[in-house]
Scaffold this motif. Sequence first.
Motif, PDB file in Angstrom:
ATOM      1  N   ASP B 276     -78.395  17.568   6.691  1.00 51.89           N
ATOM      2  CA  ASP B 276     -79.689  16.876   6.835  1.00 51.89           C
ATOM      3  C   ASP B 276     -80.623  17.559   7.839  1.00 51.89           C
ATOM      4  OD1 ASP B 276     -78.296  16.183   9.123  1.00 51.89           O
ATOM      5  OD2 ASP B 276     -78.373  14.016   8.781  1.00 51.89           O
ATOM      6  N   ASN B 277     -80.211  18.714   8.341  1.00 50.62           N
ATOM      7  CA  ASN B 277     -81.067  19.477   9.262  1.00 50.62           C
ATOM      8  C   ASN B 277     -81.996  20.378   8.427  1.00 50.62           C
ATOM      9  OD1 ASN B 277     -82.089  20.730  11.505  1.00 50.62           O
ATOM     10  ND2 ASN B 277     -80.265  21.974  11.903  1.00 50.62           N
ATOM     11  N   THR B 278     -82.923  19.747   7.724  1.00 52.38           N
ATOM     12  CA  THR B 278     -83.703  20.490   6.723  1.00 52.38           C
ATOM     13  C   THR B 278     -85.074  20.918   7.250  1.00 52.38           C
ATOM     14  OG1 THR B 278     -84.578  18.432   5.831  1.00 52.38           O
ATOM     15  CG2 THR B 278     -82.623  19.324   4.763  1.00 52.38           C
ATOM     16  N   ARG B 279     -85.544  22.008   6.678  1.00 54.89           N
ATOM     17  CA  ARG B 279     -86.909  22.502   6.933  1.00 54.89           C
ATOM     18  C   ARG B 279     -87.451  23.053   5.628  1.00 54.89           C
ATOM     19  NH1 ARG B 279     -85.425  25.846  12.211  1.00 54.89           N
ATOM     20  NH2 ARG B 279     -84.417  24.033  13.103  1.00 54.89           N
ATOM     21  N   THR B 280     -88.765  23.016   5.485  1.00 49.72           N
ATOM     22  CA  THR B 280     -89.336  23.681   4.311  1.00 49.72           C
ATOM     23  C   THR B 280     -89.361  25.174   4.598  1.00 49.72           C
ATOM     24  OG1 THR B 280     -91.604  23.627   5.075  1.00 49.72           O
ATOM     25  CG2 THR B 280     -90.825  21.689   3.852  1.00 49.72           C
ATOM     26  N   ILE B 281     -89.527  25.939   3.549  1.00 42.28           N
ATOM     27  CA  ILE B 281     -89.530  27.394   3.711  1.00 42.28           C
ATOM     28  C   ILE B 281     -90.672  27.841   4.634  1.00 42.28           C
ATOM     29  CG2 ILE B 281     -90.953  27.908   1.658  1.00 42.28           C
ATOM     30  CD1 ILE B 281     -87.789  29.820   2.382  1.00 42.28           C
ATOM     31  N   ASP B 282     -91.761  27.079   4.646  1.00 41.47           N
ATOM     32  CA  ASP B 282     -92.894  27.438   5.516  1.00 41.47           C
ATOM     33  C   ASP B 282     -92.570  27.271   6.998  1.00 41.47           C
ATOM     34  OD1 ASP B 282     -94.169  27.723   3.127  1.00 41.47           O
ATOM     35  OD2 ASP B 282     -95.244  25.809   3.247  1.00 41.47           O
ATOM     36  N   GLU B 283     -91.580  26.408   7.270  1.00 37.54           N
ATOM     37  CA  GLU B 283     -91.257  26.119   8.682  1.00 37.54           C
ATOM     38  C   GLU B 283     -90.063  26.932   9.179  1.00 37.54           C
ATOM     39  OE1 GLU B 283     -92.190  21.327   8.025  1.00 37.54           O
ATOM     40  OE2 GLU B 283     -90.148  22.101   7.983  1.00 37.54           O
ATOM     41  N   ILE B 284     -89.488  27.746   8.324  1.00 29.90           N
ATOM     42  CA  ILE B 284     -88.181  28.313   8.661  1.00 29.90           C
ATOM     43  C   ILE B 284     -88.256  29.463   9.668  1.00 29.90           C
ATOM     44  CG2 ILE B 284     -87.932  30.012   6.770  1.00 29.90           C
ATOM     45  CD1 ILE B 284     -85.183  27.575   7.649  1.00 29.90           C
ATOM     46  N   GLY B 285     -89.357  30.179   9.692  1.00 33.09           N
ATOM     47  CA  GLY B 285     -89.483  31.310  10.625  1.00 33.09           C
ATOM     48  C   GLY B 285     -88.634  32.497  10.181  1.00 33.09           C
ATOM     49  N   GLU B 286     -88.328  33.360  11.130  1.00 31.56           N
ATOM     50  CA  GLU B 286     -87.625  34.613  10.827  1.00 31.56           C
ATOM     51  C   GLU B 286     -86.113  34.396  10.992  1.00 31.56           C
ATOM     52  OE1 GLU B 286     -89.612  37.423  10.318  1.00 31.56           O
ATOM     53  OE2 GLU B 286     -88.128  39.034  10.439  1.00 31.56           O
ATOM     54  N   VAL B 287     -85.391  34.378   9.897  1.00 29.77           N
ATOM     55  CA  VAL B 287     -83.931  34.224   9.990  1.00 29.77           C
ATOM     56  C   VAL B 287     -83.273  35.375   9.247  1.00 29.77           C
ATOM     57  CG1 VAL B 287     -81.940  32.741   9.507  1.00 29.77           C
ATOM     58  CG2 VAL B 287     -84.166  31.697   9.988  1.00 29.77           C
ATOM     59  N   SER B 288     -82.736  36.356   9.959  1.00 29.42           N
ATOM     60  CA  SER B 288     -82.089  37.433   9.207  1.00 29.42           C
ATOM     61  C   SER B 288     -80.693  37.026   8.778  1.00 29.42           C
ATOM     62  CB  SER B 288     -82.050  38.773   9.895  1.00 29.42           C
ATOM     63  OG  SER B 288     -82.056  38.834  11.080  1.00 29.42           O
ATOM     64  N   VAL B 289     -80.315  37.599   7.650  1.00 34.46           N
ATOM     65  CA  VAL B 289     -79.137  37.138   6.920  1.00 34.46           C
ATOM     66  C   VAL B 289     -78.227  38.330   6.641  1.00 34.46           C
ATOM     67  CG1 VAL B 289     -78.457  36.199   4.669  1.00 34.46           C
ATOM     68  CG2 VAL B 289     -80.366  35.176   5.893  1.00 34.46           C
ATOM     69  N   ASN B 290     -76.905  38.074   6.672  1.00 32.56           N
ATOM     70  CA  ASN B 290     -75.932  39.108   6.325  1.00 32.56           C
ATOM     71  C   ASN B 290     -75.404  38.959   4.905  1.00 32.56           C
ATOM     72  OD1 ASN B 290     -75.264  38.057   9.381  1.00 32.56           O
ATOM     73  ND2 ASN B 290     -75.441  40.283   9.222  1.00 32.56           N
ATOM     74  N   GLN B 291     -75.242  37.696   4.488  1.00 31.71           N
ATOM     75  CA  GLN B 291     -74.618  37.443   3.187  1.00 31.71           C
ATOM     76  C   GLN B 291     -75.405  36.406   2.413  1.00 31.71           C
ATOM     77  OE1 GLN B 291     -70.253  37.199   2.867  1.00 31.71           O
ATOM     78  NE2 GLN B 291     -70.481  35.131   2.081  1.00 31.71           N
ATOM     79  N   VAL B 292     -75.546  36.645   1.109  1.00 34.46           N
ATOM     80  CA  VAL B 292     -76.145  35.651   0.221  1.00 34.46           C
ATOM     81  C   VAL B 292     -75.063  35.239  -0.755  1.00 34.46           C
ATOM     82  CG1 VAL B 292     -77.796  35.338  -1.657  1.00 34.46           C
ATOM     83  CG2 VAL B 292     -78.529  36.470   0.450  1.00 34.46           C
ATOM     84  N   TYR B 293     -74.878  33.929  -0.894  1.00 37.99           N
ATOM     85  CA  TYR B 293     -73.830  33.453  -1.789  1.00 37.99           C
ATOM     86  C   TYR B 293     -74.415  32.564  -2.888  1.00 37.99           C
ATOM     87  CZ  TYR B 293     -69.564  31.411  -3.571  1.00 37.99           C
ATOM     88  OH  TYR B 293     -68.570  31.006  -4.424  1.00 37.99           O
ATOM     89  N   LEU B 294     -74.314  33.057  -4.108  1.00 40.99           N
ATOM     90  CA  LEU B 294     -74.831  32.320  -5.273  1.00 40.99           C
ATOM     91  C   LEU B 294     -73.648  31.835  -6.105  1.00 40.99           C
ATOM     92  CD1 LEU B 294     -77.116  31.466  -7.243  1.00 40.99           C
ATOM     93  CD2 LEU B 294     -77.066  33.786  -8.168  1.00 40.99           C
ATOM     94  N   GLY B 295     -73.557  30.534  -6.275  1.00 40.24           N
ATOM     95  CA  GLY B 295     -72.471  29.972  -7.075  1.00 40.24           C
ATOM     96  C   GLY B 295     -72.167  28.568  -6.613  1.00 40.24           C
ATOM     97  N   THR B 296     -70.939  28.148  -6.758  1.00 38.24           N
ATOM     98  CA  THR B 296     -70.358  26.846  -6.368  1.00 38.24           C
ATOM     99  C   THR B 296     -70.638  25.721  -7.374  1.00 38.24           C
ATOM    100  OG1 THR B 296     -72.088  25.764  -5.027  1.00 38.24           O
ATOM    101  CG2 THR B 296     -70.719  27.429  -3.921  1.00 38.24           C
ATOM    102  N   SER B 297     -69.967  24.597  -7.114  1.00 37.03           N
ATOM    103  CA  SER B 297     -70.131  23.428  -7.989  1.00 37.03           C
ATOM    104  C   SER B 297     -71.553  22.907  -7.922  1.00 37.03           C
ATOM    105  CB  SER B 297     -69.160  22.332  -7.560  1.00 37.03           C
ATOM    106  OG  SER B 297     -69.358  21.981  -6.203  1.00 37.03           O
ATOM    107  N   CYS B 298     -72.310  23.335  -6.921  1.00 35.51           N
ATOM    108  CA  CYS B 298     -73.677  22.855  -6.764  1.00 35.51           C
ATOM    109  C   CYS B 298     -74.663  23.704  -7.574  1.00 35.51           C
ATOM    110  CB  CYS B 298     -74.037  22.883  -5.280  1.00 35.51           C
ATOM    111  SG  CYS B 298     -75.502  21.965  -4.879  1.00 35.51           S
ATOM    112  N   ASN B 299     -74.487  25.014  -7.540  1.00 39.90           N
ATOM    113  CA  ASN B 299     -75.447  25.914  -8.197  1.00 39.90           C
ATOM    114  C   ASN B 299     -74.763  27.114  -8.851  1.00 39.90           C
ATOM    115  OD1 ASN B 299     -77.569  24.891  -5.740  1.00 39.90           O
ATOM    116  ND2 ASN B 299     -78.396  25.101  -7.792  1.00 39.90           N
ATOM    117  N   GLY B 300     -73.706  26.867  -9.590  1.00 36.38           N
ATOM    118  CA  GLY B 300     -72.998  27.971 -10.250  1.00 36.38           C
ATOM    119  C   GLY B 300     -73.141  27.946 -11.754  1.00 36.38           C
ATOM    120  N   ARG B 301     -74.236  27.382 -12.232  1.00 41.53           N
ATOM    121  CA  ARG B 301     -74.439  27.263 -13.681  1.00 41.53           C
ATOM    122  C   ARG B 301     -75.294  28.413 -14.218  1.00 41.53           C
ATOM    123  NH1 ARG B 301     -72.917  22.371 -11.982  1.00 41.53           N
ATOM    124  NH2 ARG B 301     -74.582  22.197 -10.472  1.00 41.53           N
TER     125      ARG B 301
END
Lengths: 165, 417
Positions: B276-301
């Motif tokens: 529930d610690n949510t922000r819109t993409i406009d509020e997110i600021g600069e967050v660098s990322v190492n890994q992107v994970y696409l899949g799971t029971s939530c979004n693996g279709r």
Amino acid sequence: MKGRAWKFGDAISTDHIIPGRYFYLRSNLPELAKHIFEYEKPNFSEKVSRGDFIVAGHNFGQGSSREHAAIVVKMNGIQAVLAKSFARIFYRNCFNSGLPAVICDTDKFGEGDVLELFLDEGRIINYSRNETVSFIPIPPVMKQILSDGGLVEHVKKYGDIRLNL
Amino acid sequence: MGMTLAEKILSEHAGKKVQAGEIVIVQTDLAYAQDGTGPLAVRKIQEMGFEKVFNPRKTIFFLDHAAPSPKFELSNDHTFLRGFSERTGCRISDVGYGISHQVVAEEEVKPGDVVIGADSHTCTGGALSAFATGVGSTDAAVAMALGKIWFRVPETIRVVMNGKLPAGVYGKDIILHLIGKIGAAGATYKALEFAGDAIEHLEMAGRMTIANMAVEAGAKVGIFSSDEITRDWLNRMERPEDFRELASDLDAIYEKTIEIDAKPLKPTIACPHQVDNTRTIDEIGEVSVNQVYLGTSCNGRLEDLRIAADILKGKKIHPKIRMIVTPGSRLVYLEALKDGTMEILIEAGALAMPPGCGACVGLHEGVLGDGEVCLATQPRNFQGRMGSPNSFIYLGSPAVAAATAIEGKIADPRKYL
Ligand code: SF4
């Protein structure tokens, strides 16, 4: 039986209780139980005594359905979990495992306070503060499961689900 | 007096009219467990003294979390579940076949069912108008052995979403927005019922994402009416006979109604370490990322993989990103291979894992190290879930995942549409 309070904050998840990375120990419960609250309270398993209480804030037990979370709490000798509110699946898992989960105002208890729980009467005596805290007694169906020693024992006894609805 | 969807389905299965607040015993249509909860469920069945299950055809054990197994202890659990299934005639869904919730949505769940799963995201089945809910191993064991379970009939919170969903906003953004608004315990013990024209237009994949995450607001179920989109899904899964119309009554009683206007919604991110610690993409600021994970029971279709592929087509992922793609099921994998989706993702630099839960639960196939940051499409971001307790999980839609993979930091997908 009296016991000491171990305090936790809000939103303690089943991952906090027993991290997902010990998934591979789930068929080895004594070993799994040693890792309880590993990040929250290191060496908890060695410090806790039989009859102690877990005292927490809101939404205790949120997240994964792993019943192992309730089981390792019980295996570590915890008498009952007291919290302001519980996540649904964890709440059921507690009673199914024979572990009382009590909803009450846990701000009234501090770390290390000596408590005694009177489940049927809906009150807890805090000897450290000379105070009695009342709570709404647990639902009758939960009470019945608990008095049978958990859901497995209940079904063993009746060969069926026989709750007085 | 009218009934909510939850009351209707539970009434049918209790054999009498029931309403919110009552404790009832209901027949179950399907009971399943996975490799993390199944071994305990089997031991509970045995402890209760049962040698058989009530309905083997409708009792399934999924080997999906550790698939294939990365540790011998887990391999032993798999052997144990295979052995029990063989002896009792239960179905085993072996490694590589898919995540439980995805497979049952493809093959088993139908409108009006009561579905019990020893996995918290069993509520995914609510997208198909089933009363589908996660329980612990003991409750699952009882449902498997006796074909029934007890419930408190939940009060229902109705979520009504009207308006046209903007481009780049998906089911994931809707549910993250809702959870941000009501909190991770905002629907504890309740049923969430989704309605409104924005929901009516949402395709099945988006509905499943929403239903899947109902538990992240504490809900018992997240349930949709059945309609033409439900019918299309069942047709596509070659089981048109399973369709049935189901909706709540107009005069049903809700605990409350939450109205959401679809138009102003933006891509939404859940930040560490709470959903529930949510922000819109406009509020997110600069967050660098190492890994992107696409899949799971939530979004693996398939739809999810396609959304990402549409953005990644002809592009390369950022050199410092590793992008892991795990299809939800073998069916999704095959479809994504056949229609070229997988090829686009791999050409862009993603790596594909066998169908299953993959990196979601920190067991294997993308475990995070100290200080690492992951943008994941999974439903949950608790501290340490994907590995080190000093790692950070941000949750977003497949479109956000694809844009992030390109830029190496959490990125707005709308500019790629
Ligand atoms: S993909 Fe993740 S959230 Fe879904 S069932 Fe598997 S471990 Fe659970």
